[in-house]
Design a protein around this motif. Structure first.
Motif, PDB file in Angstrom:
ATOM      1  N   VAL B  37      36.418  39.811  44.114  1.00  0.00           N
ATOM      2  CA  VAL B  37      37.315  39.768  43.168  1.00  0.00           C
ATOM      3  C   VAL B  37      38.317  38.669  43.503  1.00  0.00           C
ATOM      4  O   VAL B  37      38.152  38.315  44.978  1.00  0.00           O
ATOM      5  CB  VAL B  37      38.336  41.230  43.743  1.00  0.00           C
ATOM      6  CG1 VAL B  37      39.049  41.566  45.108  1.00  0.00           C
ATOM      7  CG2 VAL B  37      39.579  41.117  42.940  1.00  0.00           C
ATOM      8  N   TYR B  39      42.148  37.325  43.378  1.00  0.00           N
ATOM      9  CA  TYR B  39      43.417  37.315  43.002  1.00  0.00           C
ATOM     10  C   TYR B  39      43.816  35.964  42.689  1.00  0.00           C
ATOM     11  O   TYR B  39      43.313  35.071  43.255  1.00  0.00           O
ATOM     12  CB  TYR B  39      44.299  38.247  44.124  1.00  0.00           C
ATOM     13  CG  TYR B  39      43.848  39.686  44.289  1.00  0.00           C
ATOM     14  CD1 TYR B  39      42.863  39.773  45.591  1.00  0.00           C
ATOM     15  CD2 TYR B  39      44.038  40.481  43.522  1.00  0.00           C
ATOM     16  CE1 TYR B  39      42.444  41.088  45.601  1.00  0.00           C
ATOM     17  CE2 TYR B  39      43.736  41.727  43.721  1.00  0.00           C
ATOM     18  CZ  TYR B  39      42.806  42.105  44.791  1.00  0.00           C
ATOM     19  OH  TYR B  39      42.369  43.429  44.754  1.00  0.00           O
ATOM     20  N   LEU B  47      34.444  43.082  47.405  1.00  0.00           N
ATOM     21  CA  LEU B  47      34.775  44.450  46.915  1.00  0.00           C
ATOM     22  C   LEU B  47      33.738  45.491  47.399  1.00  0.00           C
ATOM     23  O   LEU B  47      34.113  46.426  47.868  1.00  0.00           O
ATOM     24  CB  LEU B  47      34.804  44.617  45.322  1.00  0.00           C
ATOM     25  CG  LEU B  47      36.056  44.288  44.759  1.00  0.00           C
ATOM     26  CD1 LEU B  47      36.116  44.633  43.058  1.00  0.00           C
ATOM     27  CD2 LEU B  47      37.280  44.908  45.332  1.00  0.00           C
ATOM     28  N   LYS B  61      39.643  49.401  48.242  1.00  0.00           N
ATOM     29  CA  LYS B  61      40.670  49.636  47.343  1.00  0.00           C
ATOM     30  C   LYS B  61      40.256  50.446  46.047  1.00  0.00           C
ATOM     31  O   LYS B  61      40.765  50.292  45.012  1.00  0.00           O
ATOM     32  CB  LYS B  61      40.967  48.049  46.278  1.00  0.00           C
ATOM     33  CG  LYS B  61      41.338  46.988  47.344  1.00  0.00           C
ATOM     34  CD  LYS B  61      41.472  45.602  46.753  1.00  0.00           C
ATOM     35  CE  LYS B  61      41.909  44.694  47.850  1.00  0.00           C
ATOM     36  NZ  LYS B  61      42.993  44.686  48.307  1.00  0.00           N
ATOM     37  N   PHE B  63      37.653  51.041  44.509  1.00  0.00           N
ATOM     38  CA  PHE B  63      36.313  50.586  43.652  1.00  0.00           C
ATOM     39  C   PHE B  63      35.085  51.262  43.981  1.00  0.00           C
ATOM     40  O   PHE B  63      34.812  51.380  45.269  1.00  0.00           O
ATOM     41  CB  PHE B  63      36.265  49.107  43.547  1.00  0.00           C
ATOM     42  CG  PHE B  63      37.379  48.520  42.862  1.00  0.00           C
ATOM     43  CD1 PHE B  63      38.517  47.942  43.616  1.00  0.00           C
ATOM     44  CD2 PHE B  63      37.310  48.261  41.398  1.00  0.00           C
ATOM     45  CE1 PHE B  63      39.551  47.339  42.790  1.00  0.00           C
ATOM     46  CE2 PHE B  63      38.499  47.621  40.783  1.00  0.00           C
ATOM     47  CZ  PHE B  63      39.508  47.217  41.409  1.00  0.00           C
ATOM     48  N   LYS B  78      36.808  51.820  38.412  1.00  0.00           N
ATOM     49  CA  LYS B  78      37.799  52.577  39.254  1.00  0.00           C
ATOM     50  C   LYS B  78      38.623  53.521  38.207  1.00  0.00           C
ATOM     51  O   LYS B  78      38.876  53.414  37.144  1.00  0.00           O
ATOM     52  CB  LYS B  78      38.863  51.431  39.587  1.00  0.00           C
ATOM     53  CG  LYS B  78      40.001  51.764  40.507  1.00  0.00           C
ATOM     54  CD  LYS B  78      40.747  50.749  41.020  1.00  0.00           C
ATOM     55  CE  LYS B  78      41.771  51.012  42.140  1.00  0.00           C
ATOM     56  NZ  LYS B  78      42.476  50.282  42.718  1.00  0.00           N
ATOM     57  N   VAL B  81      43.747  52.337  37.641  1.00  0.00           N
ATOM     58  CA  VAL B  81      44.065  51.044  38.034  1.00  0.00           C
ATOM     59  C   VAL B  81      45.473  50.718  38.403  1.00  0.00           C
ATOM     60  O   VAL B  81      46.099  51.679  37.848  1.00  0.00           O
ATOM     61  CB  VAL B  81      43.446  49.946  37.012  1.00  0.00           C
ATOM     62  CG1 VAL B  81      42.031  49.786  36.839  1.00  0.00           C
ATOM     63  CG2 VAL B  81      44.029  50.349  35.722  1.00  0.00           C
ATOM     64  N   SER B  84      48.607  45.772  40.796  1.00  0.00           N
ATOM     65  CA  SER B  84      48.127  44.921  41.641  1.00  0.00           C
ATOM     66  C   SER B  84      46.586  44.691  41.608  1.00  0.00           C
ATOM     67  O   SER B  84      45.981  43.810  42.291  1.00  0.00           O
ATOM     68  CB  SER B  84      48.491  45.545  43.461  1.00  0.00           C
ATOM     69  OG  SER B  84      47.708  46.866  43.270  1.00  0.00           O
ATOM     70  N   ASP B  85      45.797  45.372  40.811  1.00  0.00           N
ATOM     71  CA  ASP B  85      44.388  45.074  40.456  1.00  0.00           C
ATOM     72  C   ASP B  85      44.146  44.009  39.424  1.00  0.00           C
ATOM     73  O   ASP B  85      43.124  43.509  39.366  1.00  0.00           O
ATOM     74  CB  ASP B  85      43.862  46.259  39.859  1.00  0.00           C
ATOM     75  CG  ASP B  85      43.611  47.400  40.930  1.00  0.00           C
ATOM     76  OD1 ASP B  85      43.791  48.650  40.551  1.00  0.00           O
ATOM     77  OD2 ASP B  85      43.366  47.271  42.172  1.00  0.00           O
ATOM     78  N   TYR B  89      37.182  39.426  38.253  1.00  0.00           N
ATOM     79  CA  TYR B  89      36.163  39.991  38.930  1.00  0.00           C
ATOM     80  C   TYR B  89      34.871  39.429  38.645  1.00  0.00           C
ATOM     81  O   TYR B  89      34.381  39.111  37.471  1.00  0.00           O
ATOM     82  CB  TYR B  89      36.156  41.633  38.482  1.00  0.00           C
ATOM     83  CG  TYR B  89      37.490  42.452  39.019  1.00  0.00           C
ATOM     84  CD1 TYR B  89      38.604  42.178  38.339  1.00  0.00           C
ATOM     85  CD2 TYR B  89      37.396  42.967  40.390  1.00  0.00           C
ATOM     86  CE1 TYR B  89      39.974  42.893  38.907  1.00  0.00           C
ATOM     87  CE2 TYR B  89      38.551  43.609  40.625  1.00  0.00           C
ATOM     88  CZ  TYR B  89      39.849  43.521  40.051  1.00  0.00           C
ATOM     89  OH  TYR B  89      40.683  44.252  40.363  1.00  0.00           O
TER      90      TYR B  89
END
Lengths: 113, 112
Positions: B37, B39, B47, B61, B63, B78, B81, B84-85, B89
């Motif tokens: 991931v 950000y 992940l 997190k 996942f 996930k 969600v 913040s996700d 990816y």
């Protein structure tokens, strides 16, 4: 603190002017790699190194050179940069060939005019 | 040559929706698979990973991903969600060589 350090973080330069992006890691890792990240293309591996003086081409090596004279350093050299090399570059290192874990630098944004 | 494909380029979800991002690889032999991931403004973080054993892999997190050999797939999931996700990816794979091949990435936007 374990880290991969790239310099510079940002660079704007002109076509044909040789440049070097440095990468240094303080974890005594054997494996190091350079990637470029472009929108819609993800990360593509440019070159990687398995140890001192051992390097191999990744998926997009054209226009780039690397060297691994010391374990901690893995500079990326653009002998004659062109606008299609404008990109975000990441250096990474790992202690093993599984690249796990892989520690990334913060990135270098290159703009070639 | 090995390749990794991500067919979802941009996914937009509301918070609490379930997520599944597709990843397919081309290599027929032993393969190691990863999801990373990124950000906004940051570098990649791992992940989860699959090397062998249980094909359902749980990561950080909340996942998880399932390795389905018959489908050459390693989809990321996930159940719910969060804002913040929001991130990009990347699926990645390694065959018997030292090369790590990344997919083109999926941009996920989660709206509150």
């Amino acid at each position: 603190e374990a880290q991969v350090t790239q310099n510079p973080r940002y660079l704007i330069t002109v076509t044909g002017k040789k440049l070097t992006v440095t990468c240094s890691q303080n974890m005594n890792h054997e494996y190091m790699s350079w990637y470029r990240q472009d929108p819609g293309l993800g990360l593509r591996q440019i070159y990687y190194s398995m140890n001192v003086e051992v390097t191999d081409k990744g998926d997009v090596p054209e226009g780039y050179k690397v060297s691994r004279k010391e374990k901690r350093n893995f500079p990326l050299i653009l002998e004659s940069p062109s606008p299609n090399q404008t990109s975000l570059y990441f250096c990474a290192s790992s202690s093993n060939r599984d690249w796990q874990p892989q520690h990334f630098g913060d990135g270098t944004r290159l703009s070639i005019l | 040559a090995q390749s990794v494909s991500q067919h979802n380029h941009h996914v937009i979800l509301s918070e609490a929706a379930s997520l599944e991002l597709g990843c397919n690889y081309s290599y027929g032999g032993t393969v190691n698979l990863f999801w990373y991931v990124q950000y906004p403004g940051q570098h990649l973080q791992l992940l989860l990973k699959y090397f062998s054993g249980d094909p359902l892999v749980k990561g950080i997190k909340g996942f998880e991903a399932e390795f389905i050999k018959s489908k050459f797939s390693f989809n990321l999931r996930k159940p719910s969600v969060q804002w913040s996700d929001t991130a990009e990816y990347f699926c990645a794979g390694r065959d018997g060589t030292d090369k790590l091949i990344f997919g083109t990435g999926t941009r996920l936007q989660v709206f509150p």
